[in-house]
Structures are given as structure tokens and as C-alpha cells.
Design a protein around this motif. Structure first.
Motif, PDB file in Angstrom:
ATOM      1  N   TYR A   1      -8.929   4.360  -3.781  1.00  0.00           N
ATOM      2  CA  TYR A   1      -8.630   5.715  -4.523  1.00  0.00           C
ATOM      3  C   TYR A   1      -7.705   6.674  -3.572  1.00  0.00           C
ATOM      4  CZ  TYR A   1      -9.273  10.016  -6.729  1.00  0.00           C
ATOM      5  OH  TYR A   1      -8.928  11.341  -7.169  1.00  0.00           O
ATOM      6  N   CYS A   2      -6.634   6.939  -4.311  1.00  0.00           N
ATOM      7  CA  CYS A   2      -5.952   7.785  -3.513  1.00  0.00           C
ATOM      8  C   CYS A   2      -5.216   9.187  -4.087  1.00  0.00           C
ATOM      9  CB  CYS A   2      -4.357   6.835  -3.282  1.00  0.00           C
ATOM     10  SG  CYS A   2      -3.873   6.269  -4.865  1.00  0.00           S
ATOM     11  N   GLY A   3      -5.809   9.472  -5.265  1.00  0.00           N
ATOM     12  CA  GLY A   3      -5.697  10.920  -5.800  1.00  0.00           C
ATOM     13  C   GLY A   3      -5.628  10.769  -7.287  1.00  0.00           C
TER      14      GLY A   3
ATOM     15  N   LEU B   1      -1.837  -3.715  -8.289  1.00  0.00           N
ATOM     16  CA  LEU B   1      -2.503  -2.455  -8.696  1.00  0.00           C
ATOM     17  C   LEU B   1      -2.751  -1.806  -7.115  1.00  0.00           C
ATOM     18  CD1 LEU B   1      -5.723  -3.152  -8.994  1.00  0.00           C
ATOM     19  CD2 LEU B   1      -4.639  -3.999 -10.872  1.00  0.00           C
ATOM     20  N   CYS B   2      -3.100  -0.422  -7.050  1.00  0.00           N
ATOM     21  CA  CYS B   2      -3.463   0.036  -6.058  1.00  0.00           C
ATOM     22  C   CYS B   2      -5.178   0.151  -6.223  1.00  0.00           C
ATOM     23  CB  CYS B   2      -3.386   1.446  -5.871  1.00  0.00           C
ATOM     24  SG  CYS B   2      -3.815   2.415  -4.492  1.00  0.00           S
ATOM     25  N   ASN B   3      -5.845  -0.577  -5.226  1.00  0.00           N
ATOM     26  CA  ASN B   3      -7.200  -0.660  -5.296  1.00  0.00           C
ATOM     27  C   ASN B   3      -8.005   0.530  -4.403  1.00  0.00           C
ATOM     28  OD1 ASN B   3      -6.730  -1.692  -3.196  1.00  0.00           O
ATOM     29  ND2 ASN B   3      -7.357  -3.936  -3.701  1.00  0.00           N
TER      30      ASN B   3
ATOM     31  N   GLY C   1      -3.249  10.333  -9.145  1.00  0.00           N
ATOM     32  CA  GLY C   1      -2.464   9.472  -9.855  1.00  0.00           C
ATOM     33  C   GLY C   1      -2.762   8.109  -9.707  1.00  0.00           C
ATOM     34  N   HIS C   2      -3.969   7.783  -8.853  1.00  0.00           N
ATOM     35  CA  HIS C   2      -4.368   6.651  -8.601  1.00  0.00           C
ATOM     36  C   HIS C   2      -4.316   5.529  -9.551  1.00  0.00           C
ATOM     37  CE1 HIS C   2      -7.068   3.373  -6.941  1.00  0.00           C
ATOM     38  NE2 HIS C   2      -7.885   3.373  -7.781  1.00  0.00           N
ATOM     39  N   THR C   3      -4.892   5.589 -10.843  1.00  0.00           N
ATOM     40  CA  THR C   3      -4.836   4.705 -11.911  1.00  0.00           C
ATOM     41  C   THR C   3      -3.769   4.271 -12.404  1.00  0.00           C
ATOM     42  OG1 THR C   3      -5.560   6.650 -13.448  1.00  0.00           O
ATOM     43  CG2 THR C   3      -7.367   5.324 -12.583  1.00  0.00           C
TER      44      THR C   3
ATOM     45  N   VAL D   1      -4.264   6.224   2.367  1.00  0.00           N
ATOM     46  CA  VAL D   1      -4.534   4.707   2.113  1.00  0.00           C
ATOM     47  C   VAL D   1      -4.371   4.484   0.927  1.00  0.00           C
ATOM     48  CG1 VAL D   1      -6.243   3.201   2.459  1.00  0.00           C
ATOM     49  CG2 VAL D   1      -6.078   5.047   4.081  1.00  0.00           C
ATOM     50  N   HIS D   2      -3.240   3.489   0.538  1.00  0.00           N
ATOM     51  CA  HIS D   2      -3.000   2.883  -0.704  1.00  0.00           C
ATOM     52  C   HIS D   2      -3.664   1.308  -0.575  1.00  0.00           C
ATOM     53  CE1 HIS D   2      -1.056   6.290  -2.314  1.00  0.00           C
ATOM     54  NE2 HIS D   2      -0.405   6.242  -1.342  1.00  0.00           N
ATOM     55  N   GLY D   3      -3.846   0.792  -1.815  1.00  0.00           N
ATOM     56  CA  GLY D   3      -4.157  -0.649  -1.740  1.00  0.00           C
ATOM     57  C   GLY D   3      -2.840  -1.360  -2.383  1.00  0.00           C
TER      58      GLY D   3
HETATM   59 CU1  CUA Z   1      -2.531   4.485  -4.286  1.00  0.00          CU
HETATM   60 CU2  CUA Z   1      -4.554   4.332  -5.373  1.00  0.00          CU
END
Ligand code: CUA
Length: 153
Positions: free
Chosen positions: A138-140, A134-136, A142-144, A99-101
Motif C-alpha cells: 500500500y503506497c497511497g 502490480l504494486c502489492n 493511487g496504489h490500486t 515503499v512499493h511492490g
Molecule cells: Cu505503489 Cu502500491
């Protein structure tokens, strides 16, 4: 005596929990959330429109451009989006893994991308500038660093 009570309580809770998990899995598996299109996350690269990520001009639709997006850990494809000011954009997005944002800072664009599903959003871009994507979710690790840019020119 108390130990026995707690053990019974513990087992009952576990059984209840497993029943709920099992039922949810069954329910989810047999009835995908309504209004969502299913797509095989492992074959995203082969399936239209995701075999051609990017900004595409379209004719005969209520929107001017389709932005086809594929998210994966930890980047977006295309890495940058440029659209003309005043145009109506349909974002069509999915993810290849977790899951990504997809949130565009300073706009109302905010989608959650779930593996197996296509997320869509139509909006008109009427503010010029560069907007941080931005990805909102949390995906691992590299998320930030999972960011991109929407340029409205
Ligand atoms: Cu993709 Cu957090």
C-alpha cells in the motif's frame, strides 16, 4: 491508588517503546540490511543504472537482459517491459519515494522496493504472454492503479 499504578505502567510502557524505536533507528541507520546496496532516493534519476530505466541487452553476464526499473507514486518507469521468451532477466529496481511492490502475476517475480535500496532478482522467462505487474505494497491513494505489463514474446 489504582490510577497511580496505571500511570506508572503507562509511563514505563512509553519509555520502553521509545527506547525500542530509538534503538531500532540507530541500528537501522548504522547497519543497513546486509546484502543490500544503498542509493540516495532523492538522486535516483542521476545514479546509474537508474538514470536509464528500461530493458538493456547485456554481454558477459549470466543473464541476457537487465531490466532497470524505477517505481514512484503511482507508476513504474519503464511503463511496460518487453523481453524475448527464453531469456534470463535481471531485474534491478528501486523507488524514488515510498515503499512499493513489484509483483508479476502468474510468475515467481515478487520484489519489495524500499526507498534507499536496490532490489534485484534474476529469473528466466519461459512462458509467453502478457503478465500484469502490480504494486502489492500500500503506497497511497493511487496504489490500486499502480500497474504495468510484462510482455514475453
Ligand atoms: Cu505503489 Cu502500491
Amino acid at each position: 491508588k489504582y490510577e497511580k499504578w496505571w500511570l506508572t505502567f503507562g509511563i514505563s510502557s512509553l519509555v520502553l517503546f521509545l527506547t525500542i524505536v530509538g534503538f531500532s533507528a540507530f541500528h537501522y541507520g548504522s547497519h543497513p540490511p546486509s546484502g543490500k546496496i544503498y542509493i540516495d532516493p532523492e538522486r535516483v534519476d542521476e545514479i546509474a543504472p537508474f538514470n536509464k530505466p528500461g530493458v538493456h541487452k547485456v554481454e558477459g553476464e549470466e543473464w541476457d537482459y537487465e531490466v532497470v526499473l524505477v517505481a514512484s507514486a503511482f507508476y513504474y518507469n519503464p511503463p511496460e517491459i518487453e523481453v524475448p521468451i527464453g531469456s534470463t532477466i535481471k531485474f534491478i529496481a528501486t523507488t524514488k519515494d515510498v515503499v512499493h511492490g513489484f509483483q508479476v502475476a502468474g510468475t515467481n517475480i515478487n520484489m519489495i522496493l524500499e526507498p534507499g535500496y536496490v532490489s534485484e532478482y534474476v529469473t528466466t522467462v519461459d512462458k509467453p504472454g502478457e503478465f500484469l505487474i502490480l504494486c502489492n505494497e500500500y503506497c497511497g491513494v493511487g496504489h490500486t492503479t499502480m500497474t504495468s505489463m510484462l510482455k514475453v514474446v
